[in-house]
Every structure is written in C-alpha cells, then in structure tokens.
Motif scaffolding. Structure first.
Motif, PDB file in Angstrom:
ATOM      1  N   GLN A 108      41.453 -32.317  38.573  1.00 47.32           N
ATOM      2  CA  GLN A 108      40.534 -33.272  38.079  1.00 47.32           C
ATOM      3  C   GLN A 108      39.900 -34.251  39.059  1.00 47.32           C
ATOM      4  O   GLN A 108      38.761 -35.076  38.730  1.00 47.32           O
ATOM      5  N   LYS A 150      40.589 -23.616  26.834  1.00 45.13           N
ATOM      6  CA  LYS A 150      39.900 -22.236  27.132  1.00 45.13           C
ATOM      7  C   LYS A 150      41.045 -21.460  27.858  1.00 45.13           C
ATOM      8  O   LYS A 150      40.836 -20.300  27.486  1.00 45.13           O
ATOM      9  N   ALA A 151      41.746 -21.940  28.336  1.00 44.41           N
ATOM     10  CA  ALA A 151      42.811 -21.234  29.059  1.00 44.41           C
ATOM     11  C   ALA A 151      43.821 -20.706  28.394  1.00 44.41           C
ATOM     12  O   ALA A 151      43.978 -19.204  28.510  1.00 44.41           O
ATOM     13  N   GLY A 182      43.718 -23.078  36.056  1.00 49.59           N
ATOM     14  CA  GLY A 182      42.206 -23.673  36.289  1.00 49.59           C
ATOM     15  C   GLY A 182      41.791 -23.471  37.593  1.00 49.59           C
ATOM     16  O   GLY A 182      42.589 -23.523  38.767  1.00 49.59           O
ATOM     17  N   LYS A 183      40.561 -23.309  38.126  1.00 49.96           N
ATOM     18  CA  LYS A 183      40.100 -23.321  39.314  1.00 49.96           C
ATOM     19  C   LYS A 183      40.263 -24.523  40.038  1.00 49.96           C
ATOM     20  O   LYS A 183      40.428 -24.531  41.467  1.00 49.96           O
ATOM     21  N   ILE A 200      40.413 -19.528  36.095  1.00 49.39           N
ATOM     22  CA  ILE A 200      39.390 -19.496  35.218  1.00 49.39           C
ATOM     23  C   ILE A 200      38.602 -21.001  35.938  1.00 49.39           C
ATOM     24  O   ILE A 200      38.980 -21.804  36.405  1.00 49.39           O
ATOM     25  N   THR A 205      45.739 -24.398  42.915  1.00 51.09           N
ATOM     26  CA  THR A 205      45.463 -23.017  42.705  1.00 51.09           C
ATOM     27  C   THR A 205      45.581 -22.286  43.796  1.00 51.09           C
ATOM     28  O   THR A 205      45.985 -21.021  43.845  1.00 51.09           O
ATOM     29  N   SER A 250      43.007 -31.616  30.088  1.00 46.87           N
ATOM     30  CA  SER A 250      41.623 -31.648  30.025  1.00 46.87           C
ATOM     31  C   SER A 250      41.088 -30.526  29.081  1.00 46.87           C
ATOM     32  O   SER A 250      41.795 -29.835  28.546  1.00 46.87           O
ATOM     33  N   ARG A 266      39.561 -27.924  29.568  1.00 46.06           N
ATOM     34  CA  ARG A 266      39.911 -26.628  29.802  1.00 46.06           C
ATOM     35  C   ARG A 266      40.985 -26.005  29.293  1.00 46.06           C
ATOM     36  O   ARG A 266      41.244 -24.714  29.487  1.00 46.06           O
ATOM     37  N   GLY A 267      41.743 -26.955  28.876  1.00 47.12           N
ATOM     38  CA  GLY A 267      43.256 -26.202  28.406  1.00 47.12           C
ATOM     39  C   GLY A 267      43.121 -25.358  27.429  1.00 47.12           C
ATOM     40  O   GLY A 267      43.604 -24.288  27.273  1.00 47.12           O
TER      41      GLY A 267
END
Length: 293
Positions: A267, A168-169, A263-264, A293, A279, A163, A165-166
């Motif tokens: 999906q 960003k991580a 990730g927090k 995150i 998580t 996704s 956010r990967g």
C-alpha cells in the motif's frame, strides 16, 4: 466468481516448464476457458548459432522453428486429450518478455501461467529479473508454477491487508480452486513499534495497542469474509502479529497450502512504483505455486 475465459501458458518445452502447462490445461478445463500455448525461440540464440557455422543450410532457422512447432503441437494434443480442453499454439522468435506480454495483450488473456524454472533457449522464464519485469509490465494475473500439477489445489493461502484488492484475490482463488479451503491470513504490525519502546512507552501500553490492533483486524476479517460470501466451512481466518513475509511462508507450510495468492504491490507510495518487496520474497522462497494479481 471471477470468470477466466482465456489462459496463456508460455513454455520453453523443458521438463520444469511442463508442470506449468499441465496446470494451465487443468485450470482451462475446469473453467471452460480457451488455452493458448506459447513458445518463444530466442532470436539472439539463433543469431549466435548462425555465427558458429562456417557453412550452414540456408533453411536452418526455419527447420529449427518447424521442429519447435511440432513439439508444441504434440504437447497441445496431449493436453487436450488429458484435460478435455481445446488449445491453440503460438510460436515466435524474439525476446521472451516482449513476445509473452504482446501475445497476452492480443489474446486479452485473463491468466498468464509460467514455470518457476526454465531451461534451453528461453531462460527468460526463470524466476528472477525477467519475471519481475513481466509482472511490472502486465496488469494481468500471473501464476508461477513450482509444484507438481497432478491434483487440484486443496488449500489456498490468501494474505490480505483489507484493501479492496483482497476481495479480488479471494474471488480469483475460488475460481482457480473452487473446492479448496481458503486460508485468509492477515499479519499486522503497530506503526513505529520498536521506536515506541525506545521512546519510553511501557510494555503494558504496547500490549494494549497490540490488543486493539488485533481486535480491529478481527472485525475487518469478518467483514471481508461476509463480503466475499465465503461459507464457514470453506475458510480459515488467521490473524498474527509480525512481518508478513515471515508469516506467509510459515503459514504456507503449517497449513499445507499448495497455492499462495498475493497482490503485486503493497500500500505504500514506493511499493506502487516497484514490485512489492514482500511479493518478491514470496516468489523466491515459496515452496508451492504463487499467483500474483
């Protein structure tokens, strides 16, 4: 890389929480960020203490706060000397959850740092329901520190589902640990895999589905690595079949990773309403630090 300008470390001044503030100071030092140390004195504990004394000095509350402030100042001075970083302190009385999130918003903190275990009055910093509430309430990255903070992170595990956010991580992982090797992990599953067997799909057909899923994951992994600009000698891609919760913890140990960046939420629609089940599992079972995150 993702810039980190302000790091907020909340501490209850216990020995376990000390590792968190040391890690926060190290991160602030190498990223040139501002460091803010926060200590929250439980108002409920102060009220309970007042009821225990038949007669107490009128300035007892203020004396306790002053003593706590002196401890935080000493800690800040020690951290500044060791990590060449400037630090301000913030002391308040109230609910830890409310005070931490409010101060983080006031600072516009780029990173929150908490210890995995607490002690004394601010038990709210322990892993559990309060940490989950902090994660639900804030959209800011939260680093939960469990391990020793003596060395920089050398290997960082980043589970990815491809996704957006990967990226960003990965960027945040490289900011926190610029010299570390990044282990990119993708755990895939074929939808309704168990039911397909019961529906009469042959093992050969299932093997073909798994092979296709693995090939697709490999292509997506290559795209992610290219988009993140990761050099070949700084990344190790790992693609496995099965439950992400199990594989994340297994790879943490197999790869010797000191930090997991996760990730927090997942999906799914339900996962968007809750702190993701994966998580929560990783937060409670990981051996090292976890950045959410």
């Amino acid at each position: 890389m993702t810039p980190i300008r302000t790091v907020l470390a909340a501490t209850d001044l216990s020995a376990p929480a000390r590792q968190a503030v040391v890690r926060a100071a190290s991160i602030a030092g190498h990223s040139g960020a501002r460091l803010s140390l926060q200590h929250v004195v439980s108002r409920g504990a102060l009220d309970a203490l007042r009821q225990l004394f038949a007669a107490q000095p009128g300035d007892l509350r203020q004396r306790l706060l002053d003593e706590a402030r002196d401890e935080v100042r000493e800690l800040a001075a020690e951290l500044c000397a060791a990590h060449v970083v400037s630090a301000d302190i913030h002391l308040s009385a109230g609910n830890a959850l409310a005070e931490i999130t409010s101060h983080a918003d006031a600072l516009d903190a780029d990173l929150l740092v908490l210890g995995a275990r607490g002690a004394s009055l601010v038990r709210d910093l322990m892993i559990g329901s309060t940490t989950e509430r902090v994660l639900r309430k804030t959209g800011r990255p939260l680093l939960v520190v469990r391990g020793e903070a003596g060395d920089d992170y050398r290997r960082v595990l980043v589970p990815v589902d491809f996704s957006p956010r990967g990226l960003k991580a990965v960027a945040l992982a490289r900011t926190l640990a610029p010299q570390a090797e990044i282990v990119l992990l993708h755990a895939f599953e074929v939808p309704f895999e168990g039911r397909l067997r019961h529906a009469g799909v042959s093992e050969a057909e299932l093997a073909g589905l798994l092979a296709n899923a693995r090939r697709e994951a490999g292509a997506q992994m290559a795209e992610l690595i290219a988009a993140a600009g990761l050099p070949a000698d700084a990344v190790q891609p790992v693609i496995v079949h099965g439950d992400p919760s199990v594989h994340i913890l297994d790879q943490e140990q197999l790869q010797g990773c000191e930090l997991i960046v996760i990730g927090k939420r997942g999906q799914g629609a339900l996962e968007e309403l809750l702190l993701g089940s994966v998580t929560k599992h990783i937060l409670s079972q990981a051996k090292g630090d976890v950045l959410v995150i």
